[in-house]
Enzyme design. Structure first.
Site, mmCIF file in Angstrom:
data_model
loop_
_atom_site.group_PDB
_atom_site.id
_atom_site.type_symbol
_atom_site.label_atom_id
_atom_site.label_comp_id
_atom_site.label_asym_id
_atom_site.label_seq_id
_atom_site.Cartn_x
_atom_site.Cartn_y
_atom_site.Cartn_z
ATOM 1 C CG ASP A 133 -0.215 -0.078 2.527
ATOM 2 O OD1 ASP A 133 0.746 -0.866 2.638
ATOM 3 O OD2 ASP A 133 -0.591 0.641 3.469
ATOM 4 C CD GLU A 198 4.006 0.822 6.798
ATOM 5 O OE1 GLU A 198 4.808 1.212 7.669
ATOM 6 O OE2 GLU A 198 3.643 1.546 5.841
#
Length: 507
Positions: A133, A198
């Site tokens: 991400d 994350e």
């Protein structure tokens, strides 16, 4: 110089270094295999860059809670899973359910990839952690190119996620694929855990690690994280520590409505004045934290640690200029690094409820909330720090004899992480860096907080290594994020060399 000629020159130089004895020891049994793997990577680097371009093109933004972006995250995880399956890995996509947001909407959490390649009893098992991400990015933010179109300019690969963290994840996969393509046996068993949240706090990841402790992670010997940067542009680094973080709010309330300063100014204990006094009591002008006892548990500085700072490659003038700062609080490299890494720091982040728009609104806020955080270092404890902060602010507030109400809350408490640099995998990583780059690494810490390292260390209780690939100027989270082609390709070689060194040490 023509880019292709430059890459040919780089490949010839790498081959020459290998022929001159680039391995950690001239008699290394792996020297021929290393040369073969490195040559393969040089010849296929354009394919590696193309793969990174395909990954960067996916807008896998986990920060903005938008259904379309969650779909992109699912697409990103599926693409990575397929890449690992093509290498022969067994891959599970762990369903983490859904996320309830403060506004009431529910969004699915992207799955976590748990992959495994090799399960031979005589080999060490290395587990790699990464995330796919990214932070939000639009060209209107100040990007010179489309952030989701990987663009190469002068050997720099610009794109969101190029260095944080798609490039390093792919570099690990590139290393695995090189052995597979050459039909060479992987020297280690490999496990991979890749998440997609994350940047949004690794939602539900800690619970998954606990669940899988005695299953997926049971055979793991070493854990590698590559989610940081070097301290310089050309010299590699190994990271052996990060700071923790305790985030606080201090709320001062008179009433739940604002006041007119002409009607009430001069007859109230104003919440903003109380809050400014409280925030001003936290540090002095030299950055020293004034909270009693805050330094009591800081690990003492040893001679061995002091020597590490002296060996680090840091040009203070260049660092100051690149930071666009007129003057730092300290004048030497050693003092700067120690206050970034091994001493706590306190930063004031903002005030909620204050008037901060353009104009001259003559308001007295009835309720304000100050926000600050303390970066923690070994051996500080979040619960002890919480008590110290509360006692200090309560004392300062009592001295003001204010009729307002004050409340202090610690809203986030993350512990620092420190590794043993004498662990086998740190030695293996040093040898691999010497092989690829021909130099010793900087041994550094990271002043920020990376919770997953401490989670792995505490739950799995195995050695955790941070092995960064990106240069200091990569601009993670910023406009024009990039990874240099050189870092990406040499980083892929580094991981391959690391596999071999870990296997050799394990023997």
């Amino acid at each position: 110089m023509d880019p292709k000629l430059g890459r040919m020159a780089s490949a010839l130089l790498a081959l020459l270094l290998l022929l001159l004895g680039g391995m950690s020891s001239p008699s290394s049994p792996h020297a021929g295999l290393v040369e073969k793997v490195f040559r393969y990577m040089d010849l296929h680097q354009d394919e590696f860059v193309q793969r990174l371009k395909e990954w960067v093109a996916i807008e896998s933004d986990s920060v903005q809670p938008v259904p379309r972006l969650r779909q992109e995250l699912f697409r990103m995880m599926a693409l990575a899973a397929e890449e690992l399956r093509r290498l022969g890995a067994s891959v599970d996509l762990e369903d983490l359910g859904s996320q309830q947001l403060p506004d009431g909407q529910t969004l699915p959490i992207p799955p976590v990839i748990l992959a495994e390649l090799g399960n031979e009893p005589g080999k060490p098992t290395v587990c790699f952690y990464g995330h796919l991400d990214v932070q939000p990015a639009t060209q209107a933010d100040g990007w010179l190119t489309d952030p989701y179109t990987l663009t190469e300019v002068d050997g720099k690969l610009y794109g969101r996620g190029a260095t944080d963290n798609k490039g390093p994840v792919l570099a690990w996969i590139n290393a695995m694929s090189a052995f597979r393509a050459l039909e060479e046996d992987l020297p280690v068993n490999i496990k991979v855990i890749i998440e997609g949240m994350e940047e949004a706090g690794s939602v539900a990841l800690e619970e998954l690690v606990k669940r899988e402790k005695d299953r997926f992670f049971s055979s793991v010997d070493y854990i590698v994280i590559s989610d940081n940067l070097w301290l310089s542009q050309r010299r590699p680094a190994l990271i052996y520590g990060t700071r923790g973080n305790s985030y606080f709010t201090v709320e001062v309330t008179c009433r739940d409505q604002d006041f007119h300063s002409g009607t009430f100014g001069g007859i109230l204990h104003e919440p903003m004045a109380d809050l400014v006094a409280l925030l001003g009591s936290l540090t002095d002008s030299a950055g020293h934290i004034l909270i009693p006892g805050i330094y009591d548990d800081v690990a003492p500085l040893t001679e061995e640690e002091k020597e590490l700072y002296g060996a680090i490659d840091l040009d203070l003038e260049e660092y100051r200029n690149s930071s666009r700062v007129k003057k730092f609080l300290f004048n030497t490299k050693e003092e700067i690094l120690m206050h970034l890494w091994r001493y706590p720091s306190l930063s004031i982040h903002g005030i909620e409820g204050a008037f901060d728009e353009p104009g001259t609104k003559t308001v007295i806020p009835g309720r304000v909330i100050g926000k600050f955080s303390i970066r923690l270092v070994p051996h500080m404890n979040t619960s002890v720090v919480e008590k110290q902060v509360q006692q200090h602010l309560q004392y300062i507030f009592s001295q003001r004899n204010s009729s307002n109400q004050m409340d202090v809350s610690m809203v986030l408490g993350l512990h620092p992480w420190i590794a043993d640099i004498k662990d086998h995998q740190y030695l293996a990583a040093k040898r691999a860096i010497k092989t690829v780059f021909g130099t010793e690494p900087d041994m550094i810490r990271d002043g920020s907080t990376i919770p997953i390292a401490k989670i792995f260390q505490d739950i799995i209780q195995k050695s955790v290594l941070m092995l960064p690939l990106g240069a200091v100027d990569d601009g993670e989270h910023s406009q024009n994020e990039k990874i240099n082609r050189w870092n990406y390709i040499e980083g892929s070689k580094l991981f391959a060399a690391f596999f071999l060194e870990v296997a050799q040490l394990h023997e």
